[in-house]
Scaffold this motif. Structure first.
Motif, PDB file in Angstrom:
ATOM      1  N   UNK A 165       0.745  -1.176  -0.018  1.00 41.26           N
ATOM      2  CA  UNK A 165       0.040   0.082   0.018  1.00 41.26           C
ATOM      3  C   UNK A 165       0.969   1.406   0.027  1.00 41.26           C
ATOM      4  N   UNK A 166       2.105   1.163   0.739  1.00 46.47           N
ATOM      5  CA  UNK A 166       2.881   2.279   0.832  1.00 46.47           C
ATOM      6  C   UNK A 166       3.505   2.624  -0.654  1.00 46.47           C
ATOM      7  N   UNK A 167       3.818   1.759  -1.219  1.00 51.62           N
ATOM      8  CA  UNK A 167       4.429   1.758  -2.528  1.00 51.62           C
ATOM      9  C   UNK A 167       3.533   2.312  -3.649  1.00 51.62           C
ATOM     10  N   UNK A 168       2.315   1.816  -3.487  1.00 44.82           N
ATOM     11  CA  UNK A 168       1.171   2.457  -4.333  1.00 44.82           C
ATOM     12  C   UNK A 168       0.232   1.481  -4.638  1.00 44.82           C
ATOM     13  N   UNK A 169       0.143   0.023  -4.262  1.00 44.76           N
ATOM     14  CA  UNK A 169      -0.886  -0.681  -4.523  1.00 44.76           C
ATOM     15  C   UNK A 169      -2.309  -0.226  -4.141  1.00 44.76           C
ATOM     16  N   UNK A 170      -3.369  -0.672  -4.861  1.00 38.48           N
ATOM     17  CA  UNK A 170      -4.631  -0.117  -4.381  1.00 38.48           C
ATOM     18  C   UNK A 170      -5.508  -1.118  -3.846  1.00 38.48           C
TER      19      UNK A 170
ATOM     20  N   UNK B 259      -9.548  -3.074   6.893  1.00 41.54           N
ATOM     21  CA  UNK B 259      -8.701  -2.736   8.155  1.00 41.54           C
ATOM     22  C   UNK B 259      -8.376  -1.165   8.099  1.00 41.54           C
ATOM     23  N   UNK B 260      -8.807  -0.624   9.374  1.00 43.80           N
ATOM     24  CA  UNK B 260      -8.644   1.018   9.318  1.00 43.80           C
ATOM     25  C   UNK B 260      -7.275   1.328   9.078  1.00 43.80           C
ATOM     26  N   UNK B 261      -6.282   0.861   9.226  1.00 46.16           N
ATOM     27  CA  UNK B 261      -4.742   1.278   9.181  1.00 46.16           C
ATOM     28  C   UNK B 261      -4.642   1.258   7.753  1.00 46.16           C
ATOM     29  N   UNK B 262      -5.355   0.690   6.963  1.00 43.76           N
ATOM     30  CA  UNK B 262      -5.125   0.723   5.314  1.00 43.76           C
ATOM     31  C   UNK B 262      -5.345   2.437   5.191  1.00 43.76           C
TER      32      UNK B 262
ATOM     33  N   UNK C 225      -0.928   8.307   4.233  1.00 41.25           N
ATOM     34  CA  UNK C 225       0.804   8.913   4.409  1.00 41.25           C
ATOM     35  C   UNK C 225       1.711   9.271   3.122  1.00 41.25           C
ATOM     36  N   UNK C 226       1.020   8.429   2.288  1.00 40.19           N
ATOM     37  CA  UNK C 226       1.545   8.322   0.959  1.00 40.19           C
ATOM     38  C   UNK C 226       1.052   9.601   0.245  1.00 40.19           C
TER      39      UNK C 226
ATOM     40  N   UNK D 173       5.706  21.334  -1.679  1.00 40.52           N
ATOM     41  CA  UNK D 173       5.392  22.173  -0.571  1.00 40.52           C
ATOM     42  C   UNK D 173       4.276  22.577   0.291  1.00 40.52           C
ATOM     43  N   UNK D 174       3.465  21.539   0.051  1.00 40.80           N
ATOM     44  CA  UNK D 174       2.074  21.489   0.733  1.00 40.80           C
ATOM     45  C   UNK D 174       2.178  20.553   1.753  1.00 40.80           C
ATOM     46  N   UNK D 175       1.774  21.212   3.045  1.00 41.99           N
ATOM     47  CA  UNK D 175       1.964  20.363   4.302  1.00 41.99           C
ATOM     48  C   UNK D 175       0.745  20.713   5.230  1.00 41.99           C
ATOM     49  N   UNK D 176       0.425  19.471   6.073  1.00 38.56           N
ATOM     50  CA  UNK D 176      -0.635  19.270   7.072  1.00 38.56           C
ATOM     51  C   UNK D 176      -2.032  19.137   6.230  1.00 38.56           C
ATOM     52  N   UNK D 177      -2.110  18.510   5.032  1.00 38.41           N
ATOM     53  CA  UNK D 177      -3.099  18.051   4.028  1.00 38.41           C
ATOM     54  C   UNK D 177      -2.813  16.667   3.772  1.00 38.41           C
ATOM     55  N   UNK D 178      -3.746  15.763   4.244  1.00 33.53           N
ATOM     56  CA  UNK D 178      -4.852  15.882   4.950  1.00 33.53           C
ATOM     57  C   UNK D 178      -4.201  16.188   6.501  1.00 33.53           C
TER      58      UNK D 178
END
Length: 241
Positions: free
Chosen positions: A100-105, A205-208, A214-215, A224-229
Motif C-alpha cells: 500500500x505504501x508503494x502504491x498498490x490499490x 482494516x482501518x490502518x489501510x 501517508x503516501x 511544498x504543501x504540508x498539513x493536508x490531510x
C-alpha cells in the motif's frame, strides 16, 4: 489479439503471474465476467506489456522472476496511476502495508477464491471510473480548496499559485481520498467512514487508510504543501487543520 484500444471495448486486465495454473484460472474467470486479459510470466514482461497494451488494471504477483512485484509496482507508479491489485502468498501485515505504501490499490492473499479476485477487480475498476469523472458525474468539475485545484476530469491536482505546479501522480485511491476530504474541508472523517467512502468492497482494516494518507501527504509535501490531510487525534482526518 488486436491491441488497438477502443472506448467500447471491455476493460483490459494484465495478469502478471508466473504460475501458469493460476494465470489460466484468473484469465478464465475474467473472461466469464466480460473482461479482457493479457498475461506476463515475469516482471520484465509485465512492464513491457504494460507500456504496449496500456491495461486498465494490473493483477501483480509479488514473487516473480527477473523483477519482483515490488520492483514492478514501483516502476508502474513512476509511469502513472494504473490501478494495481497485488497477489501475494505473504500473509503478514507488514507485507500488505508495504504494498500500500508503494502504491498498490488493493491486495489478495494466496490461496484465494478466484471469484473474490474478480469482485475486487470489478470494484477497483468502478472506483477508478468514478474518480475519473468525479462523484457528481460532471466531467468538468474542479474542486478548489485551500491551496489546491483538484481536477476530477483529468485526475490531476495542482498547487494554485502564480505559476500552478502539478502534484506528482496520485493513485486513484489517493485521489479519491483527497477529493472526498476536500468536498467538506472542515468535516472530520473517521477512518471507517473513509474506508466505506473511498475503498468500498476493498480492504477493511482501518490502518489501510493511514497508509494511503501517508503516501498522499508525501506527494503533497514534495511540492511544498504540508498539513493536508490533517490528523484529528483519536478520530480520523479532515482536509485542513
Amino acid at each position: 489479439m488486436n491491441n488497438t484500444r477502443h472506448q467500447t471495448r471491455s476493460p483490459l486486465v494484465l495478469i502478471a503471474e508466473d504460475e501458469g495454473d493460476i494465470a489460466d484460472i484468473l484469465s478464465a474467470y475474467l473472461g466469464r465476467s466480460g473482461l479482457r486479459s493479457a498475461r506476463a510470466m515475469d516482471g520484465e514482461s509485465a512492464l513491457a506489456l504494460h507500456r504496449q497494451l496500456r491495461p486498465d488494471l494490473v493483477l501483480l504477483d509479488v514473487q516473480m522472476p527477473k523483477l519482483d512485484g515490488w520492483q514492478v509496482l514501483t516502476e508502474l507508479r513512476r509511469r502513472g496511476n494504473t490501478p494495481v491489485i497485488m497477489l501475494t502468498a505473504l500473509d503478514q501485515d507488514v507485507d500488505k502495508l508495504t504494498g500500500l505504501r508503494v502504491g498498490a490499490d488493493d491486495y489478495v492473499v494466496k490461496p484465494f477464491n478466484p471469484a473474490e479476485v474478480i469482485a475486487r477487480v470489478q470494484a477497483v475498476l468502478r472506483r477508478s471510473a468514478a474518480a475519473e469523472i468525479g462523484d457528481t458525474g460532471s466531467p468538468t468539475d474542479v474542486i478548489r480548496q485551500g491551496p489546491l485545484d483538484i481536477d476530477l476530469l483529468s485526475h490531476e491536482v495542482f498547487v494554485r499559485d502564480h505559476q500552478p505546479q502539478r502534484v506528482p501522480e496520485l493513485t486513484y485511491t489517493e485521489f479519491r481520498l483527497l477529493a472526498h476530504l476536500a468536498r467538506a474541508p472542515r468535516q472530520v472523517h473517521s477512518r471507517i467512514s473513509l474506508l466505506h467512502a473511498c475503498l468500498p468492497e476493498g480492504e477493511t482494516q482501518e490502518r489501510t487508510i493511514d497508509s494511503h494518507v501517508s503516501k498522499l501527504r508525501r506527494k503533497l509535501e514534495s511540492v511544498g504543501i504540508t498539513g493536508i490531510p490533517a490528523t484529528v487525534r483519536g478520530v480520523g482526518y479532515r482536509f485542513l487543520e
